[in-house]
Design a protein around this motif. Structure first.
Motif, PDB file in Angstrom:
ATOM      1  N   GLU A 134       0.891  -1.201   0.134  1.00 36.78           N
ATOM      2  CA  GLU A 134       0.051   0.249  -0.046  1.00 36.78           C
ATOM      3  C   GLU A 134       0.776   1.309   0.116  1.00 36.78           C
ATOM      4  N   ASP A 135       2.078   1.016   0.278  1.00 34.97           N
ATOM      5  CA  ASP A 135       3.053   2.281   0.316  1.00 34.97           C
ATOM      6  C   ASP A 135       3.856   2.646  -1.007  1.00 34.97           C
ATOM      7  N   ILE A 136       3.643   1.560  -1.945  1.00 35.79           N
ATOM      8  CA  ILE A 136       4.366   1.733  -3.268  1.00 35.79           C
ATOM      9  C   ILE A 136       3.675   2.827  -4.029  1.00 35.79           C
ATOM     10  N   PRO A 137       4.563   3.908  -4.478  1.00 35.01           N
ATOM     11  CA  PRO A 137       4.120   5.094  -5.202  1.00 35.01           C
ATOM     12  C   PRO A 137       3.655   4.730  -6.754  1.00 35.01           C
ATOM     13  N   SER A 138       2.700   5.389  -7.330  1.00 38.44           N
ATOM     14  CA  SER A 138       2.548   5.239  -8.873  1.00 38.44           C
ATOM     15  C   SER A 138       3.522   6.115  -9.451  1.00 38.44           C
ATOM     16  N   ASN A 139       3.691   5.841 -10.623  1.00 42.44           N
ATOM     17  CA  ASN A 139       4.693   6.594 -11.660  1.00 42.44           C
ATOM     18  C   ASN A 139       3.922   7.381 -12.463  1.00 42.44           C
ATOM     19  N   GLY A 140       2.719   7.487 -12.347  1.00 41.46           N
ATOM     20  CA  GLY A 140       1.749   8.737 -13.093  1.00 41.46           C
ATOM     21  C   GLY A 140       1.527   8.398 -14.593  1.00 41.46           C
TER      22      GLY A 140
END
Length: 295
Positions: free
Chosen positions: A79-85
């Motif tokens: 749940e902490d993994i960020p999106s790359n957009g």
């Protein structure tokens, strides 16, 4: 989607002899419990070209896609993994500079990729059938990674061979079945349907892992539930993971789930035994509970 013909420009080509006799002999020596590096000749297949993979990503359902920023720590909660957009197509086409990591899951949903997967597994079936029996539930995954990206510390329930196709990466593998590297509760939570594959990381673990550097033309076999993490090299990477299950691996899964049930009643069950010992007593017990709706 599975009935759609794949575009002619990415038409499959026949493959054979991807694993040499020497590679198969080494595989037979180490399977199913020892991680080891093999050689392969699957380097120029049109279905594994970057543009073909971008197209594949755009065709697969959303549940079969996972992609995010690649500059991650070894240990991180899902749940902490960020999106790359970016979209999946943009991520793959710009992988040289996107600072991203992505996986295309269950590529066998597309017939051309299923044919490729089954052909590769078929080359190894005589080895696996002699030990863990029939290859069950064949699945394929493609990993596309930017330079320096990280696949965090985790385990997988399948027998797995990862073929390196482009770039290089280092996979650090830890012994399967050792509670120092994956607590029994982590296995039980995963196999009973309530937990992630990602594992908590402690820098004290690092000295116990074995680094395997993979160049194009090399592959690594990873045993069922062997914890590992992957650090990409200084070039974009493409890897193909071919996986299967066995009756032994399913019995281990059920034994972990049974232990989860036992732990709810205040017991401290022994962890499942590793191959060649089977886990049929707990496995049959859990399957009976599941059939009765008591799991």
């Amino acid at each position: 989607m599975t009935d759609q013909p794949y575009p002619a420009e990415f038409a499959r080509s026949d493959v054979s002899g991807v694993f040499t006799a020497d590679a198969k002999a080494r595989f037979a020596l180490c399977y199913p419990e020892t991680a080891h590096v093999l050689t392969h000749s699957l380097l120029q297949h049109p279905l594994l070209d970057l543009e073909a993979l971008a197209h594949l990503g755009e065709q697969l359902p959303e549940k079969s896609l996972e992609y995010n920023r690649g500059d991650l720590p070894i240990g991180i909660r899902p749940e902490d993994i960020p999106s790359n957009g970016l979209t999946i197509g943009e991520t793959i086409r710009r992988i040289d500079s996107a600072n991203s990591w992505c996986v295309l899951k269950n590529i066998e949903q597309v017939p051309a990729y299923r044919d490729l997967l089954l052909t590769l597994l078929g080359e190894l079936e005589d080895v696996t059938s002699a030990t863990t029996g029939e290859m069950l539930r064949p699945e394929g995954f493609v990993f596309v990674s930017s330079p320096g990206s990280m696949t965090p510390y985790h385990f997988d329930p399948e027998h797995n061979i990862l073929l390196q196709l482009r770039g290089w990466k280092t996979m650090t593998v830890f012994p399967a079945g050792d509670p120092r590297f994956a607590a029994p509760e982590a296995h039980e939570a995963y196999h009973s349907g309530g937990g992630p594959r990602n594992l908590p990381w402690d820098d004290a673990l690092a000295a116990h892992g074995t680094d395997h550097r993979l160049e194009p033309g090399q592959a690594i076999f990873v045993p069922v539930m062997a914890p590992h993490y992957v650090r990409n090299g200084d070039k974009p990477s493409i890897s193909l993971s071919i996986t299967w299950r066995s009756e032994w691996s399913y019995a281990e899964t059920d034994a972990h789930a049974m232990n989860s049930v036992l732990r709810k009643y205040g017991l401290k069950p022994a962890p499942p035994r590793r191959y060649p010992v089977n886990n049929l007593v707990k496995s049959y017990g859990y399957r009976a509970l599941r059939k009765l709706g008591l799991d």
